[in-house]
Design a protein around this motif. Structure first.
Motif, PDB file in Angstrom:
ATOM      1  N   THR A   1       0.834  -1.205   0.000  1.00 50.47           N
ATOM      2  CA  THR A   1       0.000   0.000   0.000  1.00 50.47           C
ATOM      3  C   THR A   1       0.870   1.258   0.000  1.00 50.47           C
ATOM      4  O   THR A   1       0.610   2.209  -0.762  1.00 50.47           O
ATOM      5  CB  THR A   1      -0.935   0.006   1.220  1.00 50.47           C
ATOM      6  OG1 THR A   1      -1.812  -1.122   1.147  1.00 50.47           O
ATOM      7  CG2 THR A   1      -1.757   1.287   1.270  1.00 50.47           C
TER       8      THR A   1
ATOM      9  N   GLN B   1       3.348   5.595  -6.622  1.00 48.24           N
ATOM     10  CA  GLN B   1       3.269   5.344  -8.056  1.00 48.24           C
ATOM     11  C   GLN B   1       2.041   6.025  -8.658  1.00 48.24           C
ATOM     12  O   GLN B   1       1.043   6.270  -7.967  1.00 48.24           O
ATOM     13  CB  GLN B   1       3.195   3.824  -8.332  1.00 48.24           C
ATOM     14  CG  GLN B   1       4.316   3.018  -7.704  1.00 48.24           C
ATOM     15  CD  GLN B   1       5.679   3.409  -8.229  1.00 48.24           C
ATOM     16  OE1 GLN B   1       5.936   3.360  -9.422  1.00 48.24           O
ATOM     17  NE2 GLN B   1       6.560   3.824  -7.316  1.00 48.24           N
ATOM     18  N   ASP B   2       2.102   6.310  -9.926  1.00 49.11           N
ATOM     19  CA  ASP B   2       0.975   6.908 -10.637  1.00 49.11           C
ATOM     20  C   ASP B   2       0.071   5.777 -11.118  1.00 49.11           C
ATOM     21  O   ASP B   2       0.173   5.313 -12.256  1.00 49.11           O
ATOM     22  CB  ASP B   2       1.478   7.744 -11.817  1.00 49.11           C
ATOM     23  CG  ASP B   2       0.349   8.448 -12.554  1.00 49.11           C
ATOM     24  OD1 ASP B   2      -0.764   8.529 -11.996  1.00 49.11           O
ATOM     25  OD2 ASP B   2       0.581   8.900 -13.695  1.00 49.11           O
ATOM     26  N   THR B   3      -0.788   5.299 -10.223  1.00 50.67           N
ATOM     27  CA  THR B   3      -1.605   4.128 -10.548  1.00 50.67           C
ATOM     28  C   THR B   3      -2.862   4.110  -9.701  1.00 50.67           C
ATOM     29  O   THR B   3      -2.908   4.695  -8.614  1.00 50.67           O
ATOM     30  CB  THR B   3      -0.810   2.828 -10.281  1.00 50.67           C
ATOM     31  OG1 THR B   3      -1.612   1.701 -10.645  1.00 50.67           O
ATOM     32  CG2 THR B   3      -0.420   2.706  -8.810  1.00 50.67           C
ATOM     33  N   ASN B   4      -3.874   3.409 -10.204  1.00 47.77           N
ATOM     34  CA  ASN B   4      -5.090   3.143  -9.442  1.00 47.77           C
ATOM     35  C   ASN B   4      -5.125   1.704  -8.937  1.00 47.77           C
ATOM     36  O   ASN B   4      -6.129   1.272  -8.355  1.00 47.77           O
ATOM     37  CB  ASN B   4      -6.333   3.411 -10.296  1.00 47.77           C
ATOM     38  CG  ASN B   4      -6.503   4.887 -10.619  1.00 47.77           C
ATOM     39  OD1 ASN B   4      -6.261   5.754  -9.775  1.00 47.77           O
ATOM     40  ND2 ASN B   4      -6.922   5.186 -11.847  1.00 47.77           N
ATOM     41  N   VAL B   5      -4.055   0.944  -9.183  1.00 42.28           N
ATOM     42  CA  VAL B   5      -3.991  -0.442  -8.723  1.00 42.28           C
ATOM     43  C   VAL B   5      -3.983  -0.459  -7.197  1.00 42.28           C
ATOM     44  O   VAL B   5      -3.258   0.306  -6.555  1.00 42.28           O
ATOM     45  CB  VAL B   5      -2.726  -1.139  -9.269  1.00 42.28           C
ATOM     46  CG1 VAL B   5      -2.579  -2.537  -8.681  1.00 42.28           C
ATOM     47  CG2 VAL B   5      -2.781  -1.202 -10.794  1.00 42.28           C
ATOM     48  N   THR B   6      -4.796  -1.330  -6.609  1.00 39.90           N
ATOM     49  CA  THR B   6      -4.858  -1.441  -5.155  1.00 39.90           C
ATOM     50  C   THR B   6      -3.876  -2.498  -4.655  1.00 39.90           C
ATOM     51  O   THR B   6      -3.417  -3.364  -5.419  1.00 39.90           O
ATOM     52  CB  THR B   6      -6.270  -1.842  -4.702  1.00 39.90           C
ATOM     53  OG1 THR B   6      -6.557  -3.165  -5.198  1.00 39.90           O
ATOM     54  CG2 THR B   6      -7.310  -0.854  -5.231  1.00 39.90           C
TER      55      THR B   6
ATOM     56  N   ALA C   1       1.309   4.017  -3.206  1.00 40.75           N
ATOM     57  CA  ALA C   1       1.016   5.446  -3.014  1.00 40.75           C
ATOM     58  C   ALA C   1       2.076   6.333  -3.652  1.00 40.75           C
ATOM     59  O   ALA C   1       1.825   7.518  -3.909  1.00 40.75           O
ATOM     60  CB  ALA C   1       0.894   5.762  -1.527  1.00 40.75           C
TER      61      ALA C   1
END
Length: 202
Positions: free
Chosen positions: A65, A71-76, A69
């Motif tokens: 997590t 990284q430029d991503t929406n991956v959870t 945070a």
């Protein structure tokens, strides 16, 4: 003396090691999840992090997590962890057949964090094959720590020489042998001798 309890290592024994570099799936992270393989390898190689995760001092999911945070991503973290676990799912059919056919009691003894140990037992189905799993994360100690072996001895109630460790790591094998355990160093050149060690004759 024949062993009464077999302690099976997981990665490199029941779960086949991949050809090439460890975590080979990381090189495909950009295509699979849109994440940077280089950045993720840097995350994996943070000094001391792996050892703390393996012993449960750090939560793998919490660390994922925190990294995501940055990284430029929406991956959870849930999605990344699920992808990681699936990517490391490589059961060795021949070795699992030997496990199923061996007459001794069986447990898994592995250096893995809690999420992976749960995945091994539930998603990979090993809860139907072994009595339990001894995993470093939930235990707070890892092979070759003496406490890891001691916990299995206390749980089993057996004398050390009644327990056999099958492991691909030489240090882990040596630590077991130093306690009086039987030990089998599993690798490419020895694996064909394992059925005889287990008492499998056909």
């Amino acid at each position: 003396m024949s062993a009464e309890l077999i302690v099976w290592d997981f990665d490199g024994v029941l779960n086949a090691e991949p050809e090439g570099a460890p975590f080979g799936w990381v090189s495909r992270l950009d295509a699979d999840l849109g994440l940077s393989p280089r950045a993720f390898r840097a995350f994996l190689n943070r000094p001391g992090q792996a050892a703390q995760v393996l012993r449960g001092a750090l939560s793998l999911q919490d660390e994922l997590t925190r990294w995501l945070a940055t990284q430029d991503t929406n991956v959870t973290s849930d999605a990344l962890l699920a992808h990681w676990l699936r990517s490391e799912d490589r059961p060795d059919p021949q070795v699992i057949d030997w496990l199923d056919r061996s007459p001794q009691r069986a447990v898994i003894g592995t250096n893995n964090p809690a999420p992976r140990s749960q995945y091994i037992m539930e998603n990979m189905g090993f809860s139907a094959r072994v009595e339990t799993i001894f995993a470093s994360g939930p235990m707070g100690m890892a092979k070759p720590d003496a406490g890891f072996y001691g916990a299995i001895e206390r749980w089993s109630g057996l004398a050390p020489n009644a327990i056999l460790l099958i492991d691909d790591n030489r240090a882990n094998v040596a630590a077991a042998a130093s306690r009086g355990w039987q030990a089998f160093h599993f690798h490419t050149h020895t694996r064909d001798g394992l059925p005889v060690k287990l008492g499998i004759t056909s």
